[in-house]
Design an enzyme around this catalytic site. Structure first.
Site, mmCIF file in Angstrom:
data_model
loop_
_atom_site.group_PDB
_atom_site.id
_atom_site.type_symbol
_atom_site.label_atom_id
_atom_site.label_comp_id
_atom_site.label_asym_id
_atom_site.label_seq_id
_atom_site.Cartn_x
_atom_site.Cartn_y
_atom_site.Cartn_z
ATOM 1 N N CYS A 133 0.843 -1.185 0.000
ATOM 2 C CA CYS A 133 0.000 0.000 0.000
ATOM 3 C C CYS A 133 0.882 1.240 0.000
ATOM 4 O O CYS A 133 1.962 1.240 0.596
ATOM 5 C CB CYS A 133 -0.947 0.090 1.200
ATOM 6 N N HIS A 169 12.080 -38.319 -8.675
ATOM 7 C CA HIS A 169 11.538 -38.643 -7.347
ATOM 8 C C HIS A 169 10.100 -38.170 -7.188
ATOM 9 O O HIS A 169 9.631 -37.994 -6.067
ATOM 10 C CB HIS A 169 12.432 -38.043 -6.263
ATOM 11 N N GLU A 186 13.596 -19.424 -9.986
ATOM 12 C CA GLU A 186 13.345 -18.031 -10.373
ATOM 13 C C GLU A 186 12.616 -17.973 -11.725
ATOM 14 O O GLU A 186 11.712 -17.147 -11.921
ATOM 15 C CB GLU A 186 14.684 -17.270 -10.423
ATOM 16 N N LYS A 206 5.018 -4.519 -5.950
ATOM 17 C CA LYS A 206 6.477 -4.560 -6.049
ATOM 18 C C LYS A 206 7.133 -4.562 -4.674
ATOM 19 O O LYS A 206 8.151 -5.186 -4.463
ATOM 20 C CB LYS A 206 6.962 -3.365 -6.870
ATOM 21 N N ASN A 228 -0.795 1.680 5.968
ATOM 22 C CA ASN A 228 -0.006 0.661 5.266
ATOM 23 C C ASN A 228 0.456 -0.340 6.313
ATOM 24 O O ASN A 228 1.143 0.040 7.257
ATOM 25 C CB ASN A 228 1.191 1.338 4.587
ATOM 26 N N GLY A 229 0.066 -1.613 6.135
ATOM 27 C CA GLY A 229 0.474 -2.629 7.108
ATOM 28 C C GLY A 229 -0.734 -3.432 7.546
ATOM 29 O O GLY A 229 -1.768 -3.428 6.878
ATOM 30 N N LYS A 256 9.083 -16.000 -12.734
ATOM 31 C CA LYS A 256 8.877 -15.065 -13.859
ATOM 32 C C LYS A 256 7.665 -15.466 -14.683
ATOM 33 O O LYS A 256 6.839 -14.640 -15.029
ATOM 34 C CB LYS A 256 10.094 -15.016 -14.794
ATOM 35 N N TRP A 315 -3.142 -2.504 -1.673
ATOM 36 C CA TRP A 315 -2.967 -3.927 -1.966
ATOM 37 C C TRP A 315 -3.685 -4.616 -0.809
ATOM 38 O O TRP A 315 -3.180 -4.674 0.303
ATOM 39 C CB TRP A 315 -1.483 -4.303 -1.990
ATOM 40 N N ARG A 331 3.441 -0.182 -5.080
ATOM 41 C CA ARG A 331 3.208 -0.763 -3.757
ATOM 42 C C ARG A 331 1.853 -1.468 -3.671
ATOM 43 O O ARG A 331 1.514 -2.021 -2.614
ATOM 44 C CB ARG A 331 3.270 0.317 -2.683
ATOM 45 N N GLU A 373 4.286 -15.044 -12.808
ATOM 46 C CA GLU A 373 3.891 -13.647 -12.594
ATOM 47 C C GLU A 373 3.270 -13.016 -13.834
ATOM 48 O O GLU A 373 2.296 -12.282 -13.747
ATOM 49 C CB GLU A 373 5.112 -12.803 -12.206
HETATM 50 C C1 G6P Z 1 7.760 -8.719 -4.397
HETATM 51 C C2 G6P Z 1 8.231 -8.424 -5.801
HETATM 52 C C3 G6P Z 1 9.358 -9.372 -6.179
HETATM 53 C C4 G6P Z 1 10.475 -9.278 -5.176
HETATM 54 C C5 G6P Z 1 9.983 -9.496 -3.738
HETATM 55 C C6 G6P Z 1 11.055 -9.105 -2.728
HETATM 56 O O1 G6P Z 1 7.131 -9.947 -4.349
HETATM 57 O O2 G6P Z 1 7.157 -8.540 -6.716
HETATM 58 O O3 G6P Z 1 9.832 -9.027 -7.463
HETATM 59 O O4 G6P Z 1 11.453 -10.222 -5.469
HETATM 60 O O5 G6P Z 1 8.854 -8.683 -3.469
HETATM 61 O O6 G6P Z 1 11.241 -7.716 -2.819
HETATM 62 P P1 G6P Z 1 12.593 -6.980 -2.498
HETATM 63 O O7 G6P Z 1 12.283 -5.529 -2.728
HETATM 64 O O8 G6P Z 1 12.899 -7.279 -1.061
HETATM 65 O O9 G6P Z 1 13.636 -7.493 -3.406
#
Ligand code: G6P
Length: 586
Positions: A2, A487, A464, A581, A98-99, A468, A72, A27, A471
């Protein structure tokens, strides 16, 4: 998560906070709202959706004091009612937050018993009713009392019908900006940076009140006034634009032509000192969340392979299970793009409580982690706007690789490898390459599942890669260690199931190819990401032979694939559904 912004000054406040809100959308972007004071009345405007889509002429609010919020959602559905700001019963107080208020159920029950009427399902609404309840004590005392009652990490701003503003910070970011006879309060500096670069950092467990054009800071615990320095930030106004690109995601992927050079360009003596600290630490933990968590896991492999040093990686939200191993000799390396992720901050707090040393690898200068760490590296990827992390990830990988080589006493070798890799990435990122991956995206877009395998340094990259693809395309994607497939997961393979094999020219190349064979024998469609072609590959994406920097080069085609999948499926690559983000809630 947020985003919060507030303004108090001589100008029309609403356009200022709406523009600020657009800069905070990373955010959270499920809904937004704004409230302003005019004629001792608070008026509110809320909407479901992204504030970026807001039409300013539709927002008819006036006044010189306003608060705004981009959400959010955590508690309550994505509705206008649950969007902030929330109002008190008498309409004289408005709150953005926020929180999470962890004890909101208990507080809400009590307030309802006392006659307060709730109109939303949001945990935030308890804050505004509590303020209303305590208002007789004066704004400062009310905020201090209420902040003390809330459990969990949060930051909130209160606006009164008299045009006063107060705010509290307990675990979630909040920053004050000072202009010419005006003040800004926001979750992050870019929200007001086009108006002022003079900031006052609100630290944890502090609150502030703006009355009669004066801002005062106080300790929440004691109520005592705290003197603050005004710091001039040496940044240009946040000007990250898409330029000729359609989306930030592809722009940021392409920026890796530059960002790797910038990441490697670190102060060598600092790299050597930190590498020595890692060597001498009695237990080192690499801690991060999401993509940064996968970078931490890669770091564990990098240090094992390059420096024969055992580091532990931990997902920050799982770190509490490792807390018993923290001592004053422990070293924590926190990896975070934003420097604000709640779970990482909690891990840092617990490390600091045991007097362990904390070093951060960050992308955002001035972030909370930068201020609470003993030392930090900025990975210099530049503003990353797309929610899906790309250039910050490879920059973090580059700095960790550099540290691993330095820990082995081979900084020069590591730097040469990374410079060669940066140059190879520069050559690799061209339109023909993109087109080759777009064709693959065409082949994969209708699939329900995509699997990715890798071993050693490329096992975390398989994980990772899955992030990607999930998302951006909402396709079910999962990464596995090559050897683990037989396994269990191999039962998922049937005719045509796509499986991406991340293959480097390393000690596990043959085994990874064998794993790809095993999948192919069961009908799987094999996509090889590798410096060399192989008979087992049905589709080959060439990457440079980058030795121990293979995680960097192997993840880049996946980033392009993820982007192309979103575009082909008509999805928003920059703001995927349900994500944010910066994740400032646990
Ligand atoms: C969110 C973002 C990710 C990121 C993660 C950790 O989920 O969408 O892309 O890897 O937070 O964020 P940070 O800012 O700590 O890398």
């Amino acid at each position: 998560m947020c985003g919060i912004i507030a303004y108090k000054g001589p100008r029309e406040a609403v356009p200022i906070v709406i523009e600020g809100l657009k800069k905070l959308e990373y955010r959270g972007y499920d809904s937004w709202g704004v409230a302003s004071v005019s004629g001792k009345r608070i008026a509110v405007h809320k909407k479901v959706g992204k504030v970026g889509k807001a039409v300013s002429s539709e927002i008819r609010l006036k006044g010189n004091t306003a608060i705004a919020h981009t959400r959010w959602g955590t508690h309550g559905g994505i509705t206008e009612k649950n969007a902030h700001p929330h109002l008190s019963c008498d309409g004289k107080y408005a709150v953005v937050h926020n929180g999470i208020v962890e004890n909101y159920q208990e507080l809400k029950k009590k307030l309802i018993g006392e006659g307060h009427k709730f109109v939303s399902e949001s945990d935030t609404e308890v804050i505004v009713h509590l303020i209303e309840k305590e208002a007789g004590k004066g704004l400062k005392n009310a905020v201090q009392k209420v902040a003390g009652e809330l459990k969990g990490r949060s930051a909130f701003v209160v606006m009164t019908a008299e045009g006063e503003i107060a705010a509290s910070r307990k675990g979630s970011p909040l920053i004050a900006g000072k202009g010419n006879g005006e003040y800004y309060i926001a979750s992050d500096i870019p929200a007001f940076l086009e108006h002022t670069n003079k900031v006052m950092y609100v630290d944890d467990n502090e609150m502030l009140v703006i009355e009669d054009s004066e801002i005062k800071f106080y300790s929440i615990a004691t109520g005592k006034e705290i003197q603050k320095r005004t710091v001039e930030i040496d940044w240009k106004s946040e000007s990250a634009e898409k330029g000729d690109y359609k989306h930030f995601l592809i722009k940021e992927i392409m920026e890796q032509k530059d960002t790797l050079w910038r990441a490697i360009n670190q102060d060598e003596s600092k790299i050597i000192n930190v590498a020595n600290e890692i060597k001498n630490a009695y237990g080192t933990f690499l801690v991060g969340c999401g993509t940064a968590g996968k970078v931490c896991m890669t770091g564990e492999y990098l240090f094992a392979k390059i420096a024969a040093k055992h580091l532990n990686h931990a997902i920050a939200s799982e770190f509490p299970s490792y807390e018993p191993f923290l001592t004053s000799k422990t070293l924590m390396i926190a990896v975070s793009q934003s420097g604000e992720t709640a779970d990482v901050l909690e891990a840092i707090e617990s490390a600091k409580s045991k007097k362990a040393k904390v070093i951060s690898l960050l992308n955002v200068f001035g972030s909370t982690m930068m201020r609470v760490s003993d030392e930090f590296f900025i990975v210099n990827a530049g503003t990353e706007k797309a929610v899906v992390s790309t250039k910050a990830t490879t920059a973090q990988l580059a700095v960790l690789t550099l540290l691993a080589y330095a820990a082995a006493g081979k900084l020069g070798e590591g730097k040469r490898l990374l410079l060669d890799t940066a140059s190879a990435v520069n050559d690799m990122l061209n339109p023909r390459y993109e087109e080759h991956i777009r064709k693959l995206a065409e082949r994969l877009r209708s699939n329900e599942n995509i699997y990715i395998i890798g071993r050693s340094l490329n096992y975390p990259m398989a994980l990772e890669a899955a992030i990607k693809i999930q998302e951006t395309s909402y396709i079910h994607a999962e990464g596995f260690a090559g050897g683990e497939l037989k396994h269990g997961p191999i039962a998922l393979i049937s005719k045509g199931t796509p499986c991406i094999a991340l293959v480097a020219n390393d000690h596990v190349k043959d085994e990874t190819i064998s794993n790809a064979m095993e999948i192919k024998s069961r009908g799987g469609y094999i996509i090889g990401i590798s410096p060399e072609n192989n008979d087992v590959f049905d589709y080959w994406i060439k990457v440079p032979d980058a030795g121990n920097a293979s995680p960097i080069v192997n993840i880049i085609p996946i980033q392009i694939l993820a982007y192309q999948l979103a575009v082909l499926k008509g999805l928003d690559p920059d703001m995927p559904r349900n994500l944010a983000k910066s994740v400032t809630v646990k």
